[in-house]
Enzyme design. Structure first.
Site, PDB file in Angstrom:
ATOM      1  N   HIS A  66      63.758  34.634 -45.833  1.00 15.61           N
ATOM      2  CA  HIS A  66      63.927  35.516 -46.723  1.00 15.61           C
ATOM      3  C   HIS A  66      64.021  34.981 -48.142  1.00 15.61           C
ATOM      4  CE1 HIS A  66      64.728  38.373 -43.494  1.00 15.61           C
ATOM      5  NE2 HIS A  66      65.855  37.546 -43.050  1.00 15.61           N
ATOM      6  N   ASP A  68      60.149  43.622 -31.637  1.00 17.32           N
ATOM      7  CA  ASP A  68      58.937  43.587 -30.818  1.00 17.32           C
ATOM      8  C   ASP A  68      59.009  42.984 -29.605  1.00 17.32           C
ATOM      9  OD1 ASP A  68      56.146  43.932 -30.431  1.00 17.32           O
ATOM     10  OD2 ASP A  68      55.373  43.322 -32.629  1.00 17.32           O
ATOM     11  N   HIS A  85      65.723  29.872 -30.078  1.00 18.45           N
ATOM     12  CA  HIS A  85      65.429  29.960 -31.425  1.00 18.45           C
ATOM     13  C   HIS A  85      65.490  28.582 -32.134  1.00 18.45           C
ATOM     14  CE1 HIS A  85      64.823  34.114 -33.054  1.00 18.45           C
ATOM     15  NE2 HIS A  85      65.198  34.421 -31.806  1.00 18.45           N
TER      16      HIS A  85
END
Lengths: 398, 398, 398, 398
Positions: A17, A344, A78
């Site tokens: 970001h 997704d 992650h």
């Protein structure tokens, strides 16, 4: 660290970001490179100047912080936890330059953001690799085509196994004729006709169903991408630590979510006896030596032999899923983490242009290195008086 | 080119029949390194000095030229042809620094030649890696153990598949309990008890039979090596192009005859849905976060998370076989090439210490890079005033 | 190529009139870096994250092509001709990333463009180096101060020569007491009080007059910059090819228009006999060893010894001058080239922050490399049983 | 660290008294390299194979420890203290890979030890550089000649100063006609006629007397070496951080005892106004552009322009002297250190072949890098439709 390549060099920056994501390409051969967007330097009138090319992609999805739910939890599989362990600090919005949705940190620099948003429809080709690809096509006619070869357990048919009469342990595998034809002829246009990017109608349809099932289950699924590189000159790659396949594996495993790489016959080839696996030589139509089979995937002893290079990469199932996951908070407290929004369920089709781009970068860098040697050697007088075992005087390839 | 590493750097030289093979190790942390042979510099009284360590191995198998049979033929799936294409010249005795028997060009520098000659009996540990291993063990208690996980189609049992009720495409695979225990506990001593270096008696026996069959058929057979690295600190590996697994793949595919690499769940993991494949966090006994499963193989987002690192490498069947092969001469003339003498039908057991050595080199180099950052960050005042999403104040791992 | 550094790495892009100039900084230790402008990534809330920092400077002086006069002529002592020779193409507006006015291609990336426009008034500190400087100051108290030590033949007084009784060839030079005091105490604030950036009022005034004379004559004049780095820990720099002074010279001669570099006593030191030039050791107040004199400039055997590092860089007279110059066109036709507009007759004062920035980058990169070794060595048990000639047990510096 | 070069790469090992000193040369263009001694690999029948060349020099002066006097004292201006600070340990016999007599650690790898022992008589050319030199001579006719240009205050005459009528500050310097002729024509044979390696009889005689005076005084004296490289193609060197002169300075300052480097006009050039210092272009006999003067020393904007490259390096007076020196012991105790034995009072003549060797290594590495670009660009179609300011269509040099 954030730089790849020795002569053709790509350096990237950007988190998920931040203000923009970008790259600097250094060592690009000068000449014609029209129609590339977001260029900051290194070009004029659509022509590259040989100096570093600055690429910039504005991050339109720049959000200061909207992941409040994950403030307490390192997301499983992650990079939240590992970045924190590495740097002692991390971007508030996620794992930084890596992992699942944040992959945009890397992808974005190659990948015009617009294409990323378009997802499974036809994305533009990846910018940094596109420059390399264009050069390779123009100067050598090199073609690089990747496609999806599996989603979950749905595999594009490639091997056929002939049971051995004597012993199951010696049942023999071979690339199917159909697959070998595919490798020789597949084009990007054909691949892009399929939303799955698997250029085999029946398999593609089954993959689509598999992805829908994953989505319905608020789950995700991985898969593999196969890539072929055609018309690569022989002689690329360096002995020992910079073998062609070693640098290719390095580049491919730098793509987020990859877990596996194999060149040519790969793991399957470990099961094929040498007498079958050896690629016998044969004189080609152009007088040079070629090989009858191509288990080697175009590389022998770490150096290209002029045959098609093909390899396969495994992408794990995306770590971000909508269903709740039992896990622990940063402080160790057990709990349940639920990702918000839609995610997704299968990213493999979108990985195809990334694989092609990284392949182009590897080939161009190795080509430039070999060029330097080749040119240097050509300036010297022809060697005489050596035995034929050192310089094969009749060899059509020298 | 012939150098691997950024801080801990190994540079090698040597072809199959040259005067000696050797290496220079640069960047070794100074201190205790007794009992290493063939050292030329960089040590005194068994203590390393921090300066480059010169290693030298005399090539006792130095022969000017005795491969007359192959003067006419580039050996199939060897590097004879590709070296000639690359350099326009090659050593008379073979493909130089690569391929099948000539691997001694690389192996020798790590591998005291005596051990190479001993072949399947217990070779000494590889010299360059041994220095790295010793440091890692002493300073961090890091353990690196590799073993043979398959020969041809004979696989050490590892995965169990539970058929899914609904759909064959979703049959689920998992690492078997037995295999997970093996990964956690296996030692080099146990591995070396088996001539196959496969630490599973029944499988080892089947492998031995498979190798004998290959030998009897004047043929060869490949296989895979699995390697586990335990007690690696979290935080190693660099985002993007120098991910831990990318550099590991690079190192492993620089070993001759390798064709495939996978980390953690690897290709199999591409078939496991995210909900099963994600490694949930849990508080460990020491208060830090660990993961319940370890599909990731100890690496997330390219950075180590403190769990066991495990990976698998595929070695093709040796290209040198005793049976005749129909192929072409350098000038394209078809004919039959027969290798003379006896050849090792399966090199996988001998690859085990090489895999361990290369793994140690990768870990130490990454460790030294992370050390430089960690130390640098520790010298700065503690950050205050940041939101918990950036620095988790209660995180036990920071 | 366009990247400097091994762990702290700066990659730049940009020509004189392209869309923007920029840099990527990789390997920055994470933590506090507020108040830096133009950051694209790698920071959040004024804190660096350890990931690559993207810096961007918009080129407000972006002009498609206004140098029509020089279309025919390669400007003498510019890079017009050499870039064309190198790449076979060049940016229409000049020599690209180098030479005289175009230096903005490099400078800009470090140098907020605003400051460049302000020229001799107080420019902001250079961005990429500023990050390195801030870390060095905060973590080690390292101070880096550069100043103008000559303009043309006007030199800041530094050496005193005592005639030898016996032979003119042995007249002895020494750094003046005044100069040694300057080195020990000079600050950036003092330097910036002078528009010439020469912190010696009388000399500064003479320099100003010299620059005015050059301007009046439509000519230009060069000069030297001296830089001191204080409080650098001992042990930085690597033996042989990465000696501290070798990497420092490399970095300084990458600044446009530089022609010479000397460390410590430099060329003058070649004339001083060893008995005078040797820096005798003495116990310092803190118990460590220091040196009485410092001819070595803080470096011995390529490694820092903890004393002040000082060095001098020579900048040639700017190649762009307003007066006409007899030269040849690209096609060899003789003629006269006259530059249009006004040109800065002396760029040395503006080079001062660039020198400081490059110095900071070199020190930080070497510091990070040494950190990795130091930390690695500290994790091992203390060595015992070695003779005192190898580890001095009483040495206060170990 | 211990490696120099990007494509032509030299890695060295060895301390003063270890078993051997050696080097690995990687990236050497294959072909004819007869008559080199101590080769371990990478050659066959006097022909290089393109693979790494292992060089080995046995250290005949291997002594376990005979420097008992210096056990207590870090020798002033040696590397004893800094190596100990860097590594926490050092070789018992001295400062390891650096400083004064120990320079053999570096020199030896280039320098057959026999030659080193011969000292001021004619040593053989340095091995690693010799390979590079041979290629450069054979393929491009490149000549590299270095000579001693000063010993102490005795300088080979080079500059002439014409007082300016108006102001002493503008007295003008120029290279003397004699010196310019020397640069253009000097050969190694002429240089080696003089024991001082200063090819100017009168100056050489004065230098000899100066060295004798230093010896009689149990003292030492430094000096400078000037080197010229002729027939280098234009276009070598990379913009920004790898400018030709930056890499040359790096290489030269990696030679032990160096303190200063200047290219072309160097420090003197900072005093010459731009109008005089600019090198005007002129059409050469071969139709290409050349320059009338050559203040630039053959390099503009970091890239070679085809003119002679010349540069000068300063070597400090040797730190090892026979007279007693007041200094401190490792523990800070003041005392007097007296070196035993006889020591060479001036090492500058012996540095000449080292300078030539390093120069050859730099040129070959840059040449190989530029080759890769040049060859890559040449494969593309000729660019059309560009304005003359980008590609000069009539330029004889493109």
């Amino acid at each position: 660290m954030s730089t790849y390549g020795k002569i053709f060099r790509v350096t990237t920056y950007g988190e998920s970001h931040c203000a923009s994501v970008g790259a600097i390409i250094d060592g690009c051969p000068p000449r014609d490179e029209k129609d590339l967007v977001h260029l900051q330097s290194g070009t004029e009138r659509g022509v590259t100047l040989g100096t570093p090319i600055g690429l910039l992609v504005k991050n339109e999805d720049q959000r200061p912080h909207d992941y409040s739910e994950t403030d307490l939890y390192p997301r499983p599989s992650h990079a939240d936890y590992t970045y924190l362990e590495k740097y002692g600090i991390k971007a508030s919005s996620g794992g930084g330059r890596s992992s699942a949705r944040e992959t945009i940190g890397l992808l974005g620099s190659f990948f015009p953001l617009r294409s990323y948003a378009l997802r499974l429809s036809k994305p533009g080709r990846v910018a940094a690799g596109a420059i390399a690809e264009k050069y390779l096509k123009l100067a050598y006619g090199i073609e690089i085509v990747a496609f999806v070869s599996s989603v979950g357990k749905i595999h594009l048919p490639s091997f056929v196994t002939s049971p051995s009469g004597e012993d199951d342990d010696e049942a023999q595998d071979a690339l199917s004729e159909e697959f070998r034809h595919l490798i020789k002829t597949i084009t990007r246009e054909e691949v892009d006709k399929f939303s799955t990017r698997c250029p085999h109608p029946e398999t593609s349809e089954r993959m689509t169903q598999r992805i829908i099932r994953a989505k319905d289950a608020q789950d995700s699924i991985g898969g593999t991408v196969t890539c072929v590189i055609r018309n690569v000159p022989s002689g690329l790659g360096e002995p020992v630590f910079d073998k062609f396949e070693a640098r290719l594996a390095h580049a491919m495993l730098s793509i987020p979510a990859t877990k596996a790489f194999e060149i040519g016959s790969g793991f399957k080839g470990t099961e094929v006896p040498g007498s079958k696996h050896n690629d016998a030589f044969v004189r080609r139509a152009d007088g040079k030596l070629g090989t009858v089979t191509n288990w080697s995937g175009g590389i022998q002893g770490g150096i290209t032999n002029g045959e098609d290079i093909y390899f396969r990469i495994g992408f794990k199932s995306p770590a971000t899923i909508s269903q709740g996951q039992k896990t622990a908070q940063y402080d160790g407290t057990p709990g349940e983490l639920a990702a918000r929004g839609r995610h997704d369920p299968c990213v493999v089709p979108r990985a195809v242009p990334i694989v092609e781009a990284m392949a182009a970068i590897v080939v161009l860098d190795q080509l430039l290195i070999q060029n330097s040697r080749k040119t240097a050697a050509n300036l010297l007088p022809v060697l005489t008086g050596l035995p034929p075992s050192m310089v094969q005087p009749k060899s059509p390839g020298v």
